[in-house]
Design a protein around this motif. Structure first.
Motif, PDB file in Angstrom:
ATOM      1  N   ALA A  43      -3.733  36.035   7.160  1.00 29.39           N
ATOM      2  CA  ALA A  43      -4.464  36.755   8.202  1.00 29.39           C
ATOM      3  C   ALA A  43      -4.984  38.067   7.624  1.00 29.39           C
ATOM      4  O   ALA A  43      -4.348  38.673   6.761  1.00 29.39           O
ATOM      5  N   TYR A  44      -6.133  38.472   8.121  1.00 27.29           N
ATOM      6  CA  TYR A  44      -6.785  39.706   7.704  1.00 27.29           C
ATOM      7  C   TYR A  44      -7.385  40.300   8.967  1.00 27.29           C
ATOM      8  O   TYR A  44      -8.273  39.688   9.568  1.00 27.29           O
ATOM      9  N   PHE A  45      -6.878  41.442   9.421  1.00 26.33           N
ATOM     10  CA  PHE A  45      -7.338  41.980  10.699  1.00 26.33           C
ATOM     11  C   PHE A  45      -7.381  43.500  10.688  1.00 26.33           C
ATOM     12  O   PHE A  45      -6.697  44.145   9.912  1.00 26.33           O
ATOM     13  N   ARG A  46      -8.233  44.020  11.578  1.00 29.25           N
ATOM     14  CA  ARG A  46      -8.334  45.462  11.751  1.00 29.25           C
ATOM     15  C   ARG A  46      -7.056  45.965  12.401  1.00 29.25           C
ATOM     16  O   ARG A  46      -6.470  45.300  13.243  1.00 29.25           O
ATOM     17  N   VAL A  47      -6.640  47.153  12.022  1.00 26.48           N
ATOM     18  CA  VAL A  47      -5.421  47.741  12.568  1.00 26.48           C
ATOM     19  C   VAL A  47      -5.537  47.910  14.087  1.00 26.48           C
ATOM     20  O   VAL A  47      -4.573  47.714  14.818  1.00 26.48           O
ATOM     21  N   PRO A  73      -5.532  43.541  16.323  1.00 25.14           N
ATOM     22  CA  PRO A  73      -4.781  42.475  15.648  1.00 25.14           C
ATOM     23  C   PRO A  73      -4.517  41.225  16.485  1.00 25.14           C
ATOM     24  O   PRO A  73      -4.151  40.197  15.934  1.00 25.14           O
ATOM     25  N   GLU A  74      -4.694  41.295  17.795  1.00 25.21           N
ATOM     26  CA  GLU A  74      -4.230  40.234  18.693  1.00 25.21           C
ATOM     27  C   GLU A  74      -4.750  38.847  18.329  1.00 25.21           C
ATOM     28  O   GLU A  74      -3.976  37.899  18.209  1.00 25.21           O
ATOM     29  N   LYS A  75      -6.059  38.712  18.174  1.00 24.11           N
ATOM     30  CA  LYS A  75      -6.663  37.400  17.940  1.00 24.11           C
ATOM     31  C   LYS A  75      -6.174  36.782  16.622  1.00 24.11           C
ATOM     32  O   LYS A  75      -5.847  35.601  16.566  1.00 24.11           O
ATOM     33  N   SER A  76      -6.105  37.577  15.564  1.00 21.63           N
ATOM     34  CA  SER A  76      -5.675  37.060  14.263  1.00 21.63           C
ATOM     35  C   SER A  76      -4.201  36.658  14.268  1.00 21.63           C
ATOM     36  O   SER A  76      -3.838  35.640  13.690  1.00 21.63           O
ATOM     37  N   ASP A 112      -2.503  35.706  16.858  1.00 23.73           N
ATOM     38  CA  ASP A 112      -2.412  34.504  17.681  1.00 23.73           C
ATOM     39  C   ASP A 112      -2.857  33.274  16.887  1.00 23.73           C
ATOM     40  O   ASP A 112      -2.242  32.212  16.967  1.00 23.73           O
ATOM     41  N   LYS A 113      -3.891  33.434  16.079  1.00 24.06           N
ATOM     42  CA  LYS A 113      -4.445  32.332  15.293  1.00 24.06           C
ATOM     43  C   LYS A 113      -3.440  31.774  14.285  1.00 24.06           C
ATOM     44  O   LYS A 113      -3.410  30.574  14.028  1.00 24.06           O
ATOM     45  N   VAL A 114      -2.607  32.636  13.706  1.00 25.24           N
ATOM     46  CA  VAL A 114      -1.609  32.183  12.728  1.00 25.24           C
ATOM     47  C   VAL A 114      -0.232  31.941  13.361  1.00 25.24           C
ATOM     48  O   VAL A 114       0.750  31.718  12.655  1.00 25.24           O
ATOM     49  N   GLY A 115      -0.175  32.020  14.695  1.00 23.61           N
ATOM     50  CA  GLY A 115       1.062  31.717  15.403  1.00 23.61           C
ATOM     51  C   GLY A 115       2.093  32.818  15.403  1.00 23.61           C
ATOM     52  O   GLY A 115       3.291  32.553  15.527  1.00 23.61           O
ATOM     53  N   LEU A 116       1.654  34.060  15.258  1.00 20.99           N
ATOM     54  CA  LEU A 116       2.595  35.175  15.231  1.00 20.99           C
ATOM     55  C   LEU A 116       2.424  36.129  16.412  1.00 20.99           C
ATOM     56  O   LEU A 116       2.882  37.265  16.362  1.00 20.99           O
ATOM     57  N   SER A 117       1.787  35.677  17.471  1.00 19.82           N
ATOM     58  CA  SER A 117       1.565  36.561  18.618  1.00 19.82           C
ATOM     59  C   SER A 117       2.886  36.995  19.259  1.00 19.82           C
ATOM     60  O   SER A 117       2.977  38.089  19.808  1.00 19.82           O
TER      61      SER A 117
END
Length: 67
Positions: A27-31, A34-37, A39-44
């Protein structure tokens, strides 16, 4: 799993990278978004835990996460 906080420059914002044990990018996300990223990798469900680590993590430091 590893976490890295990358400092943005000028108009580029700060980012966070999550990598697996083989250092493959998961995952690579803005600080600030982060929510969408996560959630996408199953770490929400670990959102609060990860963001507390990100808040205190210095830029450029690689930290091993135990999830």
């Amino acid at each position: 799993m590893y976490i890295i906080k990358v400092k943005g420059v000028a108009k580029i914002p700060d980012y966070v990278q999550l990598r697996d044990d083989k250092f493959t990018l998961l995952a690579y996300f803005r600080v600030d978004r982060p929510e969408k990223s996560l959630d996408k990798v199953g770490l929400s469900h670990k959102f609060d835990y990860i963001m507390n680590i990100v808040k205190d993590l210095p830029f450029g430091k690689i930290l091993k996460l135990e999830l």
